[in-house]
Design a protein around this motif. Sequence first.
Motif, mmCIF file in Angstrom:
data_model
loop_
_atom_site.group_PDB
_atom_site.id
_atom_site.type_symbol
_atom_site.label_atom_id
_atom_site.label_comp_id
_atom_site.label_asym_id
_atom_site.label_seq_id
_atom_site.Cartn_x
_atom_site.Cartn_y
_atom_site.Cartn_z
ATOM 1 N N THR A 29 0.838 -1.205 0.000
ATOM 2 C CA THR A 29 0.000 0.000 0.000
ATOM 3 C C THR A 29 0.869 1.250 0.000
ATOM 4 O O THR A 29 0.625 2.186 -0.766
ATOM 5 C CB THR A 29 -0.948 0.006 1.221
ATOM 6 N N GLY A 30 1.880 1.263 0.851
ATOM 7 C CA GLY A 30 2.797 2.404 0.892
ATOM 8 C C GLY A 30 3.504 2.602 -0.430
ATOM 9 O O GLY A 30 3.644 3.730 -0.918
ATOM 10 N N SER A 139 -1.429 20.938 -0.636
ATOM 11 C CA SER A 139 -1.237 20.326 0.688
ATOM 12 C C SER A 139 -1.690 18.872 0.765
ATOM 13 O O SER A 139 -0.984 18.049 1.353
ATOM 14 C CB SER A 139 -1.947 21.147 1.753
ATOM 15 N N PRO A 140 -2.854 18.492 0.209
ATOM 16 C CA PRO A 140 -3.251 17.083 0.293
ATOM 17 C C PRO A 140 -2.244 16.131 -0.366
ATOM 18 O O PRO A 140 -2.115 14.986 0.044
ATOM 19 C CB PRO A 140 -4.598 17.041 -0.424
ATOM 20 N N LEU A 141 -1.491 16.619 -1.367
ATOM 21 C CA LEU A 141 -0.508 15.749 -2.017
ATOM 22 C C LEU A 141 0.677 15.477 -1.095
ATOM 23 O O LEU A 141 1.263 14.403 -1.144
ATOM 24 C CB LEU A 141 -0.034 16.365 -3.333
ATOM 25 N N TYR A 142 1.028 16.443 -0.262
ATOM 26 C CA TYR A 142 2.093 16.193 0.708
ATOM 27 C C TYR A 142 1.665 15.127 1.699
ATOM 28 O O TYR A 142 2.470 14.313 2.141
ATOM 29 C CB TYR A 142 2.489 17.476 1.435
ATOM 30 N N LEU A 143 0.400 15.117 2.044
ATOM 31 C CA LEU A 143 -0.133 14.090 2.945
ATOM 32 C C LEU A 143 -0.045 12.713 2.285
ATOM 33 O O LEU A 143 0.269 11.718 2.945
ATOM 34 C CB LEU A 143 -1.578 14.417 3.326
ATOM 35 N N SER A 147 2.038 9.690 3.884
ATOM 36 C CA SER A 147 1.351 8.420 4.139
ATOM 37 C C SER A 147 2.091 7.259 3.481
ATOM 38 O O SER A 147 2.253 6.191 4.075
ATOM 39 C CB SER A 147 -0.083 8.468 3.621
ATOM 40 N N GLY A 148 2.534 7.470 2.255
ATOM 41 C CA GLY A 148 3.281 6.429 1.548
ATOM 42 C C GLY A 148 4.588 6.092 2.243
ATOM 43 O O GLY A 148 4.934 4.923 2.419
ATOM 44 N N ILE A 149 5.327 7.129 2.657
ATOM 45 C CA ILE A 149 6.595 6.903 3.358
ATOM 46 C C ILE A 149 6.349 6.171 4.671
ATOM 47 O O ILE A 149 7.067 5.219 5.016
ATOM 48 C CB ILE A 149 7.328 8.242 3.597
ATOM 49 N N PHE A 153 7.785 2.504 5.618
ATOM 50 C CA PHE A 153 8.637 2.398 6.806
ATOM 51 C C PHE A 153 8.081 1.372 7.789
ATOM 52 O O PHE A 153 8.804 0.477 8.246
ATOM 53 C CB PHE A 153 8.777 3.775 7.485
ATOM 54 N N LEU A 154 6.792 1.483 8.119
ATOM 55 C CA LEU A 154 6.185 0.541 9.068
ATOM 56 C C LEU A 154 6.195 -0.885 8.528
ATOM 57 O O LEU A 154 6.432 -1.842 9.270
ATOM 58 C CB LEU A 154 4.761 0.970 9.415
ATOM 59 N N GLY A 155 5.939 -1.038 7.241
ATOM 60 C CA GLY A 155 5.969 -2.368 6.639
ATOM 61 C C GLY A 155 7.345 -2.991 6.704
ATOM 62 O O GLY A 155 7.499 -4.165 7.038
ATOM 63 N N LEU A 156 8.383 -2.194 6.402
ATOM 64 C CA LEU A 156 9.754 -2.708 6.446
ATOM 65 C C LEU A 156 10.185 -3.029 7.880
ATOM 66 O O LEU A 156 10.805 -4.063 8.132
ATOM 67 C CB LEU A 156 10.717 -1.694 5.838
#
Length: 161
Positions: A29-30, A139-143, A147-149, A153-156
């Motif tokens: 997903t990320g 701004s929503p694109l920075y979110l 979210s992707g990062i 990170f959490l997945g790894l």
Amino acid sequence: MNQMSLQNFIILNELNMEDTFGELFVLITGGLLLIYFFILLYLIRKTRKWPTTIGQILFSEVATSGSVNDLHRVVVKYEYQIQGKLYVSNRLNYGYRMSTNSLSYAQKKVKQYFPGRKCTVHYNPQKPQSAVLETSLSSPLYLLLLSGILCVFLGLVSFFR
């Protein structure tokens, strides 16, 4: 191996498979969020090179959806002319359909594009019906990027623990 330890092995193995599936899901997903972000970034950078013309805002409003956590989206409609042909578009920028939970951000954008206002329209010279008003990241694109990062990170981290 006795019957009890075989059952424990099977149960532990099933739990590990569920954990691995969850970790992979978050990681994928990320990755997809990051791919989508970079595609939008590429398209936004491309629009900066497009020719411009003067257009006029026909309509603008904040569209709100949701019940518990309201999401707000800026809706803008404008017209512009290329070589004598009139075009109408509703694309604010690439990523314009993204919503924000900040009502004040959405209202600020709507005030910026009030009906009757003249605006600079960036249009695709190969497809003049494709146009945008903004050529910068919103701004929503920075979110989306964050979210992707975070998901990657959490997945790894959970995958390699």
